[in-house]
Design an enzyme around this catalytic site. Sequence first.
Site, PDB file in Angstrom:
ATOM      1  N   GLU A  49      -6.034   5.813  20.613  1.00 30.60           N
ATOM      2  CA  GLU A  49      -6.466   4.837  20.045  1.00 30.60           C
ATOM      3  C   GLU A  49      -6.162   4.872  18.462  1.00 30.60           C
ATOM      4  O   GLU A  49      -5.869   3.890  18.183  1.00 30.60           O
ATOM      5  CB  GLU A  49      -7.873   4.351  20.402  1.00 30.60           C
ATOM      6  CG  GLU A  49      -8.338   3.890  21.656  1.00 30.60           C
ATOM      7  CD  GLU A  49      -8.445   4.876  22.796  1.00 30.60           C
ATOM      8  OE1 GLU A  49      -8.077   6.269  22.387  1.00 30.60           O
ATOM      9  OE2 GLU A  49      -8.672   4.803  23.813  1.00 30.60           O
ATOM     10  N   PHE A 111     -23.384   4.849  30.225  1.00 32.29           N
ATOM     11  CA  PHE A 111     -22.054   5.359  30.068  1.00 32.29           C
ATOM     12  C   PHE A 111     -21.180   4.862  29.084  1.00 32.29           C
ATOM     13  O   PHE A 111     -21.115   3.620  29.166  1.00 32.29           O
ATOM     14  CB  PHE A 111     -21.446   5.304  31.584  1.00 32.29           C
ATOM     15  CG  PHE A 111     -20.361   6.052  31.868  1.00 32.29           C
ATOM     16  CD1 PHE A 111     -20.225   7.287  31.475  1.00 32.29           C
ATOM     17  CD2 PHE A 111     -18.902   5.253  31.795  1.00 32.29           C
ATOM     18  CE1 PHE A 111     -18.973   7.985  31.546  1.00 32.29           C
ATOM     19  CE2 PHE A 111     -17.754   5.759  31.975  1.00 32.29           C
ATOM     20  CZ  PHE A 111     -17.762   7.307  31.665  1.00 32.29           C
ATOM     21  N   GLN A 112     -20.721   5.872  28.129  1.00 34.85           N
ATOM     22  CA  GLN A 112     -19.723   5.409  27.326  1.00 34.85           C
ATOM     23  C   GLN A 112     -20.326   4.171  26.052  1.00 34.85           C
ATOM     24  O   GLN A 112     -19.559   3.554  25.484  1.00 34.85           O
ATOM     25  CB  GLN A 112     -18.429   4.804  27.823  1.00 34.85           C
ATOM     26  CG  GLN A 112     -17.549   5.942  28.552  1.00 34.85           C
ATOM     27  CD  GLN A 112     -16.374   5.777  29.104  1.00 34.85           C
ATOM     28  OE1 GLN A 112     -15.988   4.632  29.193  1.00 34.85           O
ATOM     29  NE2 GLN A 112     -15.281   6.700  28.773  1.00 34.85           N
ATOM     30  N   LYS A 161     -19.613  -6.212  27.947  1.00 37.59           N
ATOM     31  CA  LYS A 161     -18.759  -6.397  28.992  1.00 37.59           C
ATOM     32  C   LYS A 161     -19.390  -7.973  29.696  1.00 37.59           C
ATOM     33  O   LYS A 161     -18.393  -8.703  30.241  1.00 37.59           O
ATOM     34  CB  LYS A 161     -19.056  -5.365  30.055  1.00 37.59           C
ATOM     35  CG  LYS A 161     -17.926  -5.323  31.207  1.00 37.59           C
ATOM     36  CD  LYS A 161     -17.948  -4.086  31.934  1.00 37.59           C
ATOM     37  CE  LYS A 161     -17.083  -4.266  33.401  1.00 37.59           C
ATOM     38  NZ  LYS A 161     -16.929  -3.068  33.888  1.00 37.59           N
ATOM     39  N   MET A 473       1.707  20.488   0.986  1.00 40.83           N
ATOM     40  CA  MET A 473       1.039  20.103  -0.290  1.00 40.83           C
ATOM     41  C   MET A 473      -0.338  20.782  -0.446  1.00 40.83           C
ATOM     42  O   MET A 473      -0.538  20.978  -1.696  1.00 40.83           O
ATOM     43  CB  MET A 473       0.533  18.503  -0.023  1.00 40.83           C
ATOM     44  CG  MET A 473      -0.241  17.896  -1.356  1.00 40.83           C
ATOM     45  SD  MET A 473       0.836  18.038  -2.871  1.00 40.83           S
ATOM     46  CE  MET A 473       1.611  16.487  -2.507  1.00 40.83           C
TER      47      MET A 473
HETATM   48  C1  LIG Z   1      -1.005  12.833  -1.527  1.00 39.24           C
HETATM   49  C2  LIG Z   1      -1.137  11.784  -2.234  1.00 39.24           C
HETATM   50  C3  LIG Z   1      -0.804  11.695  -3.614  1.00 39.24           C
HETATM   51  C4  LIG Z   1      -0.891  10.729  -4.229  1.00 39.24           C
HETATM   52  N1  LIG Z   1      -0.349  10.422  -5.575  1.00 39.24           N
HETATM   53  C5  LIG Z   1      -0.252   9.097  -6.445  1.00 39.24           C
HETATM   54  C6  LIG Z   1       0.408   9.211  -7.529  1.00 39.24           C
HETATM   55  O1  LIG Z   1       0.696  10.025  -8.127  1.00 39.24           O
HETATM   56  N2  LIG Z   1       0.262   7.846  -8.228  1.00 39.24           N
HETATM   57  C7  LIG Z   1      -0.388   6.968  -7.491  1.00 39.24           C
HETATM   58  O2  LIG Z   1       0.054   5.755  -7.975  1.00 39.24           O
HETATM   59  N3  LIG Z   1      -0.832   7.004  -6.462  1.00 39.24           N
HETATM   60  C8  LIG Z   1      -0.945   8.108  -5.697  1.00 39.24           C
HETATM   61  N4  LIG Z   1      -1.485   8.063  -4.515  1.00 39.24           N
HETATM   62  C9  LIG Z   1      -2.037   7.128  -4.013  1.00 39.24           C
HETATM   63  C10 LIG Z   1      -3.585   6.878  -4.443  1.00 39.24           C
HETATM   64  O3  LIG Z   1      -4.513   7.563  -3.899  1.00 39.24           O
HETATM   65  C11 LIG Z   1      -3.924   5.307  -4.509  1.00 39.24           C
HETATM   66  O4  LIG Z   1      -3.862   5.032  -2.717  1.00 39.24           O
HETATM   67  C12 LIG Z   1      -2.981   4.166  -5.062  1.00 39.24           C
HETATM   68  O5  LIG Z   1      -2.764   4.592  -6.237  1.00 39.24           O
HETATM   69  C13 LIG Z   1      -3.597   2.839  -5.091  1.00 39.24           C
HETATM   70  O6  LIG Z   1      -2.468   2.029  -5.535  1.00 39.24           O
HETATM   71  P1  LIG Z   1      -3.171   0.544  -5.893  1.00 39.24           P
HETATM   72  O7  LIG Z   1      -4.234   0.711  -6.735  1.00 39.24           O
HETATM   73  O8  LIG Z   1      -2.000  -0.046  -6.436  1.00 39.24           O
HETATM   74  O9  LIG Z   1      -3.534  -0.077  -4.410  1.00 39.24           O
HETATM   75  P2  LIG Z   1      -4.889  -0.402  -3.615  1.00 39.24           P
HETATM   76  O10 LIG Z   1      -5.609   0.687  -3.609  1.00 39.24           O
HETATM   77  O11 LIG Z   1      -4.308  -1.171  -2.343  1.00 39.24           O
HETATM   78  O12 LIG Z   1      -5.660  -1.462  -4.448  1.00 39.24           O
HETATM   79  C14 LIG Z   1      -5.163  -2.794  -4.647  1.00 39.24           C
HETATM   80  C15 LIG Z   1      -5.873  -3.607  -5.720  1.00 39.24           C
HETATM   81  O13 LIG Z   1      -5.197  -4.756  -5.582  1.00 39.24           O
HETATM   82  C16 LIG Z   1      -6.464  -5.959  -5.601  1.00 39.24           C
HETATM   83  N5  LIG Z   1      -5.914  -7.176  -4.830  1.00 39.24           N
HETATM   84  C17 LIG Z   1      -5.818  -7.365  -3.423  1.00 39.24           C
HETATM   85  N6  LIG Z   1      -5.093  -8.678  -3.409  1.00 39.24           N
HETATM   86  C18 LIG Z   1      -5.229  -9.041  -4.688  1.00 39.24           C
HETATM   87  C19 LIG Z   1      -4.903 -10.459  -5.098  1.00 39.24           C
HETATM   88  N7  LIG Z   1      -4.438 -11.565  -4.298  1.00 39.24           N
HETATM   89  N8  LIG Z   1      -4.739 -10.876  -6.686  1.00 39.24           N
HETATM   90  C20 LIG Z   1      -5.243  -9.747  -7.371  1.00 39.24           C
HETATM   91  N9  LIG Z   1      -5.717  -8.409  -6.918  1.00 39.24           N
HETATM   92  C21 LIG Z   1      -5.614  -8.040  -5.541  1.00 39.24           C
HETATM   93  C22 LIG Z   1      -7.589  -5.215  -4.479  1.00 39.24           C
HETATM   94  O14 LIG Z   1      -8.807  -5.809  -4.662  1.00 39.24           O
HETATM   95  C23 LIG Z   1      -7.415  -3.843  -5.168  1.00 39.24           C
HETATM   96  O15 LIG Z   1      -8.281  -3.596  -6.117  1.00 39.24           O
HETATM   97  C24 LIG Z   1      -1.329   9.484  -3.891  1.00 39.24           C
HETATM   98  C25 LIG Z   1      -1.766   9.623  -2.603  1.00 39.24           C
HETATM   99  C26 LIG Z   1      -1.727  10.587  -1.608  1.00 39.24           C
HETATM  100  C27 LIG Z   1      -2.239  10.702  -0.321  1.00 39.24           C
HETATM  101  C1  LIG Z   2      -5.826  13.929   8.518  1.00 32.67           C
HETATM  102  C2  LIG Z   2      -5.580  14.900   7.367  1.00 32.67           C
HETATM  103  N1  LIG Z   2      -6.185  16.071   7.366  1.00 32.67           N
HETATM  104  C3  LIG Z   2      -6.010  16.905   6.383  1.00 32.67           C
HETATM  105  C4  LIG Z   2      -5.398  16.371   5.289  1.00 32.67           C
HETATM  106  C5  LIG Z   2      -5.173  17.385   3.978  1.00 32.67           C
HETATM  107  N2  LIG Z   2      -3.839  17.572   3.896  1.00 32.67           N
HETATM  108  C6  LIG Z   2      -3.163  16.717   2.875  1.00 32.67           C
HETATM  109  S1  LIG Z   2      -1.315  16.911   2.533  1.00 32.67           S
HETATM  110  C7  LIG Z   2      -1.681  18.154   3.824  1.00 32.67           C
HETATM  111  C8  LIG Z   2      -0.372  18.955   4.178  1.00 32.67           C
HETATM  112  C9  LIG Z   2       0.540  18.142   5.131  1.00 32.67           C
HETATM  113  O1  LIG Z   2       1.493  18.930   5.492  1.00 32.67           O
HETATM  114  P1  LIG Z   2       2.666  18.486   6.084  1.00 32.67           P
HETATM  115  O2  LIG Z   2       2.580  17.293   7.223  1.00 32.67           O
HETATM  116  O3  LIG Z   2       3.574  19.487   6.913  1.00 32.67           O
HETATM  117  O4  LIG Z   2       3.528  17.809   4.973  1.00 32.67           O
HETATM  118  P2  LIG Z   2       4.220  18.521   3.686  1.00 32.67           P
HETATM  119  O5  LIG Z   2       3.324  18.688   2.580  1.00 32.67           O
HETATM  120  O6  LIG Z   2       4.648  19.951   4.073  1.00 32.67           O
HETATM  121  O7  LIG Z   2       5.401  17.516   3.257  1.00 32.67           O
HETATM  122  C10 LIG Z   2      -2.997  18.361   4.316  1.00 32.67           C
HETATM  123  C11 LIG Z   2      -3.565  19.198   5.236  1.00 32.67           C
HETATM  124  C12 LIG Z   2      -5.128  15.012   5.142  1.00 32.67           C
HETATM  125  N3  LIG Z   2      -4.549  14.409   4.178  1.00 32.67           N
HETATM  126  N4  LIG Z   2      -5.100  14.315   6.508  1.00 32.67           N
END
Ligand SMILES: Cc1cc2nc3c(=O)[nH]c(=O)nc-3n(C[C@H](O)[C@H](O)[C@H](O)COP(=O)(O)OP(=O)(O)OC[C@H]3O[C@@H](n4cnc5c(N)ncnc54)[C@H](O)[C@@H]3O)c2cc1C
Ligand SMILES: Cc1ncc(C[n+]2csc(CCOP(=O)(O)OP(=O)(O)O)c2C)c(N)n1
Lengths: 574, 179
Positions: A49, A111-112, A161, A473
């Site tokens: 799911e 159940f469930q 249900k 990472m």
């Molecule tokens: C491993 C990893 C590394 C990351 N590194 C980076 C990085 O280096 N740089 C980076 O930028 N991010 C990075 N992120 C992502 C980060 O965590 C955030 O998800 C991202 O920055 C959010 O972008 P956002 O604010 O544009 O979008 P969202 O979080 O989706 O926010 C959108 C905003 O827009 C608003 N909005 C929605 N509809 C409207 C509308 N019609 N009009 C006006 N406003 C609206 C919402 O209310 C919300 O506040 C990383 C994520 C991961 C997993």
């Molecule tokens: C469900 C979940 N568990 C743990 C993490 C923490 N985490 C972030 S990046 C990462 C490593 C990802 O490894 P891989 O998929 O091999 O990608 P790579 O960084 O090597 O490109 C982990 C464990 C996460 N983001 N999501």
Amino acid sequence: MQLSGAQILWECLVRLGVDTVFGYPGGAILPAYDALLDYPIRHVLVRHEQGAAHMADGYARASGRVGVVIATSGPGATNLVTGLANALMDSIPMVAITGQVGSRLLGTDAFQEVDVTGVTLPVTKHNYLVTRAEDIAPVLREAFAVARQGRPGPVLVDITKDAQQAKTELDWEGAEPTRHLRCSLPAFTEEQVTAALDLIRGAARPLILAGHGIELSGAKEQVLAFAARTRTPMATTLLGIGAVPAQHPLNLGMMGMHGEAWVNQAIQEADLLLAFGMRFDDRVTGTLATYAQHAKKIHIDIDPAELGKNVPVDLGVAGDLRAFLDKLLPELDFHDHREWLGRIEALKGAAAVRDIQSMPDEGRLFAAHVIHDLWRLTEGTAIVVTDVGQHQMWEAQYYHHEEPRSLITSGGLGTMGFALPAALGAKIARPDKEVWVVAGDGGFQMTMPELMTLVQEGLKVNIAIINNGYLGMVRQWQEFFYERRYSSTPILSPDFVKLAAAFGIEGLSVSTREAAVRAIETARACEGPFLIDFRVEQEDTVFPMVPAGAALDAMIRRPIPATPSVLAETGADI
Amino acid sequence: MAHILVATTDDEPGVLNRVTSLVRRRAFNIHSLTVGPAETSGTSRMTMVVESDETGARRVAAHLEKLLNVLRVEILSERPSVVRYLALLRVSAPATTRGQVLLVGQAFRAQVVDVAEDSVVLECSGSAEKISALADALRPYGLMELSRTGALAMARGTLPTVVPLKRPEVDYPPLAMSV
Ligand SMILES: Cc1cc2nc3c(=O)[nH]c(=O)nc-3n(C[C@H](O)[C@H](O)[C@H](O)COP(=O)(O)OP(=O)(O)OC[C@H]3O[C@@H](n4cnc5c(N)ncnc54)[C@H](O)[C@@H]3O)c2cc1C
Ligand SMILES: Cc1ncc(C[n+]2csc(CCOP(=O)(O)OP(=O)(O)O)c2C)c(N)n1
Ligand SMILES: [Mg+2]
């Protein structure tokens, strides 16, 4: 005519325009599954799911429509939790329908039975427990309205249900939602428009922070018109990638933790930040104490609770971005900001020498090169769906997206295992598009059973596994901040090509750049799904990097020339 | 500092849970919470005292207003308002001290609402400080039970504008693409 609750459910979904649902059957949702056979709705049978939730999410991100998931009570419903949390964090419109035990059994540990509305309360925008057939239509109509209006998000409808089995009349008109308007927004004021214009007029070093809200609002043209009229450069968040074209001369690239050095430097030097639909996530700001201290800030967000939440702003506007920009545009004066753009150009030029794309591979395979080749060969037109980790950041840096909704990635929750199922959803939403999964060897193993769903649904999706033998990472953080003590980050993988074969999917494993290019071409030419196992450099690093909690311009930069040693310096001396 | 927020909500099962769960999730601490039916049938009024600075209080209010079941939120600590607490106190009152207990009660304008052989129950309303002071004053005589409500609050003066229960319909910008 009397219909069963289950029939009303599907009748409503059809009338709401739903053509596809992603789900998995079970006891408490059996009446609904039985009635499904009589309605023109495609049901995608998933393998878990969580996969269904990510598929609905990918479907919604690729199309802008509401993604729909269906699952049974108990374990079926709890398996959705990660997918709901993921959608909530990134503002994705989704409706999840779950079966629940009969209303007379509620609260008896039947159940469930799980308190699904209780469990999902903090990971949904709203949720409902429906115990009567008469309530199904009004609740569903309201659920769809809530999911997509204002700031979009996931909504869950838990239906007992007996409510699915009971018969009643369907009163479609009488089920029209009204209450959802409460979560709508006060419109912005004329004074706010004037205040914004004053700040814009007074700025010498303005910068647009382009976020996901641009896509959600459909405000691309308005943002580009704003940028062009005022010659204001733009930086995107991870989720803002594609919202404005990568090739646009004023688009500087991604900001934040793994953003380009010149982008973060420009943020720190700017005197006006225009935050367009972005929420100043901590991956974007670095430490707040030193964030953009010279800049006045205008924040436009449809969610009033975002204004001033992380960063104090000089002007916070609660409203739809597109509507606000439509008011602003006719009043804007022309600027050329020659000096400011020149300054950014200088920052950019100095950083370019460190770009890995300019470095020879010397027979090795770098993930960044793989992504670059994928971009080149697909001419930047594919929908790329990433997982979470290093490969995700390289994708963001080296695949240049020109269209909104062409990068699908889990930003706020960073959910590993997202890519494959989300790509299935994206392909179903956009069958006309070439869809690529870019996943790590770790994350891919989290949801790989959905390969069989891909085959059962006959979908053409290409899969690129960036196989570095590590949870890369996390390994990178251990390398920088835990003295290279690689605790539980080396990860074994199956032979991905043989694995694909077991699912009836063709594949190739490659470890040189030439072979990588040929494999991408083979995958694109192949009629069915295709998997490529890219055996890349194992201990490669995503540069630049703002260490968590550091100032935005205190980046760890790629050494010149690339050596395994780490060179920490501030962005000030590029 | 403590802020008083008043939320008018739907009177439906689960709404209290939604409100408190949200406040907890946003990492704010609820000092006290008082819930009862509001002036319009089908709605409840929740009076909440939250420990936070001013920006924090605004943030909680903004988050609360996003809940579908919340009709409006007022921050009463931002304007002149009446704030009241209610308490019931059972005090040991054998014949020897009964007179003194009643005198203490009178000094605080507390009412005697129950009299038993060796104890009395007093009812007192007022500020939180007043009730604490009464409890302290009665402790030497034997405070057997104390039951206090959270704050009830209402703005002073005429309401500036009648905030409609349902916000006016706004014109929605059509979605970029919609179902
Ligand atoms: C491993 C990893 C590394 C990351 N590194 C980076 C990085 O280096 N740089 C980076 O930028 N991010 C990075 N992120 C992502 C980060 O965590 C955030 O998800 C991202 O920055 C959010 O972008 P956002 O604010 O544009 O979008 P969202 O979080 O989706 O926010 C959108 C905003 O827009 C608003 N909005 C929605 N509809 C409207 C509308 N019609 N009009 C006006 N406003 C609206 C919402 O209310 C919300 O506040 C990383 C994520 C991961 C997993
Ligand atoms: C469900 C979940 N568990 C743990 C993490 C923490 N985490 C972030 S990046 C990462 C490593 C990802 O490894 P891989 O998929 O091999 O990608 P790579 O960084 O090597 O490109 C982990 C464990 C996460 N983001 N999501
Ligand atoms: Mg890996």
